[in-house]
Design an enzyme around this catalytic site. Structure first.
Site, PDB file in Angstrom:
ATOM      1  N   ASP A 159       0.847  -1.193   0.000  1.00  0.00           N
ATOM      2  CA  ASP A 159       0.000   0.000   0.000  1.00  0.00           C
ATOM      3  C   ASP A 159       0.885   1.246   0.000  1.00  0.00           C
ATOM      4  O   ASP A 159       1.823   1.349   0.792  1.00  0.00           O
ATOM      5  CB  ASP A 159      -0.900   0.005   1.233  1.00  0.00           C
ATOM      6  CG  ASP A 159      -1.880   1.168   1.206  1.00  0.00           C
ATOM      7  OD1 ASP A 159      -2.928   1.038   0.554  1.00  0.00           O
ATOM      8  OD2 ASP A 159      -1.574   2.201   1.838  1.00  0.00           O
ATOM      9  N   ASN A 212      -2.774  12.406  -3.765  1.00  0.00           N
ATOM     10  CA  ASN A 212      -3.773  12.614  -4.813  1.00  0.00           C
ATOM     11  C   ASN A 212      -4.483  13.960  -4.634  1.00  0.00           C
ATOM     12  O   ASN A 212      -4.741  14.682  -5.608  1.00  0.00           O
ATOM     13  CB  ASN A 212      -4.791  11.476  -4.784  1.00  0.00           C
ATOM     14  CG  ASN A 212      -5.246  11.062  -6.163  1.00  0.00           C
ATOM     15  OD1 ASN A 212      -4.511  11.200  -7.134  1.00  0.00           O
ATOM     16  ND2 ASN A 212      -6.458  10.552  -6.260  1.00  0.00           N
ATOM     17  N   ASP A 265      -2.318   9.150 -10.899  1.00  0.00           N
ATOM     18  CA  ASP A 265      -2.270   8.028 -11.837  1.00  0.00           C
ATOM     19  C   ASP A 265      -0.829   7.715 -12.235  1.00  0.00           C
ATOM     20  O   ASP A 265      -0.433   6.539 -12.323  1.00  0.00           O
ATOM     21  CB  ASP A 265      -3.082   8.347 -13.093  1.00  0.00           C
ATOM     22  CG  ASP A 265      -4.583   8.330 -12.833  1.00  0.00           C
ATOM     23  OD1 ASP A 265      -4.993   7.850 -11.766  1.00  0.00           O
ATOM     24  OD2 ASP A 265      -5.338   8.780 -13.716  1.00  0.00           O
ATOM     25  N   GLU A 267      -4.782   2.227  -4.336  1.00  0.00           N
ATOM     26  CA  GLU A 267      -3.322   2.329  -4.222  1.00  0.00           C
ATOM     27  C   GLU A 267      -2.725   1.073  -3.588  1.00  0.00           C
ATOM     28  O   GLU A 267      -1.604   1.083  -3.104  1.00  0.00           O
ATOM     29  CB  GLU A 267      -2.943   3.559  -3.398  1.00  0.00           C
ATOM     30  CG  GLU A 267      -3.282   3.501  -1.932  1.00  0.00           C
ATOM     31  CD  GLU A 267      -4.703   3.975  -1.601  1.00  0.00           C
ATOM     32  OE1 GLU A 267      -4.951   4.281  -0.419  1.00  0.00           O
ATOM     33  OE2 GLU A 267      -5.545   4.047  -2.509  1.00  0.00           O
TER      34      GLU A 267
END
Length: 278
Positions: free
Chosen positions: A145, A153, A162, A195
């Site tokens: 993770d 983000n 992304d 993620e």
């Protein structure tokens, strides 16, 4: 052709139809390629007309009939051969296109488009057969993770997020390949969530799985991906939970659950570290 040259029958002109039947069989029944059909029919046409021309008892109108009959018939046969071959080739291309389309659809259904890894759908597909592949081998799950990714983000934007996920996925796959678990086994690398990434490995004991997890963590550190949301100079890191089981004790959902629990232990311990499930 021999009949055309030596026969004394008054029906010699009727014999010409036998050659035409042979030409039709050669072209449309044997289904030779168009180029071969052109060469074969031209040779047969020349020999046939030459043999008929040698007969002195066939008058000019009859000879003209034979020429027109064979030239017209040859033209139609070549046209038929051309259309037949074109239809066959078109059919082949359509079947190939359909096969490629099905293959692409199947690939898209099992692949995460952002990272190129397998997706949850593919994980569900392999679950029933995973234990057959893992027979008599230890199996390991690594749950990875990205630390504080939501903050990344929110502060850097979705496009940057992304790009971050793609970069981390590439680092994971490179580490997996470098460890000797690449090739076909790289298909056991999944994007598990936004993620989160999951690795399912066979033939790896706890020490080997831990070495791979640490290699991934260090590669991510070495990539020095800035995380401005965590402050000036902060870098992107990841936490990793590891679970290893003997093949006789494995339930895939339980294995993934154990790795997920270990992941939360790694995060609770300060992030950017590994934790191993008991």
């Amino acid at each position: 052709m021999i009949a055309s040259l030596y026969s004394q029958s008054p029906y010699v002109l009727i014999y010409q139809f036998g050659t035409m039947i042979t030409m039709t069989y050669f072209t449309l029944v044997q289904r030779v390629r168009f180029r071969m059909a052109v060469a074969g029919l031209v040779i047969i046409l020349f020999i046939q007309l030459y043999c008929v021309a040698l007969r002195t008892d066939i008058d000019a109108p009859s000879f003209d009939f034979v020429v027109n009959f064979f030239v017209g018939g040859t033209t139609l046969l070549l046209l038929g051969s051309f259309l037949q071959e074109r239809t066959e080739r078109k059919g082949f291309l359509e079947r190939l296109r359909s096969d490629l389309l099905v293959e692409h659809i199947e690939w898209a259904a099992r692949t995460d488009m952002l990272t190129g890894m397998s997706n949850r759908h593919h994980l569900a597909q392999i679950s029933p057969t995973f234990m057959e592949v893992a027979a008599r081998q230890p199996v390991a799950a690594l749950m990875i993770d990205i630390d504080h990714f939501k903050l990344f983000n929110d502060t850097q934007g979705h496009l940057a997020g992304d790009h971050c996920i793609r970069t981390v996925a590439r680092i994971i796959l490179d580490a997996l390949e470098a460890s000797g678990q690449g090739g076909e086994r790289a298909n056991h690398a999944f994007r598990f969530g936004g993620e989160e990434f999951l690795l399912l490995l066979t033939g790896r004991d706890e020490a080997q799985a831990t070495a791979l997890g640490e290699a991934i963590r260090l590669r991510l550190e070495a990539a020095r991906i800035a995380h401005p949301g965590m402050g000036t100079g902060a870098l992107l890191t990841a936490s990793i939970g590891i679970a290893v089981r003997r093949w006789t004790d494995v339930d895939l959902e339980a294995l993934i659950g154990a790795a997920d629990t270990a992941l939360y232990q790694a995060k609770a311990g300060g992030r950017n570290r590994l934790a191993i499930a008991a």
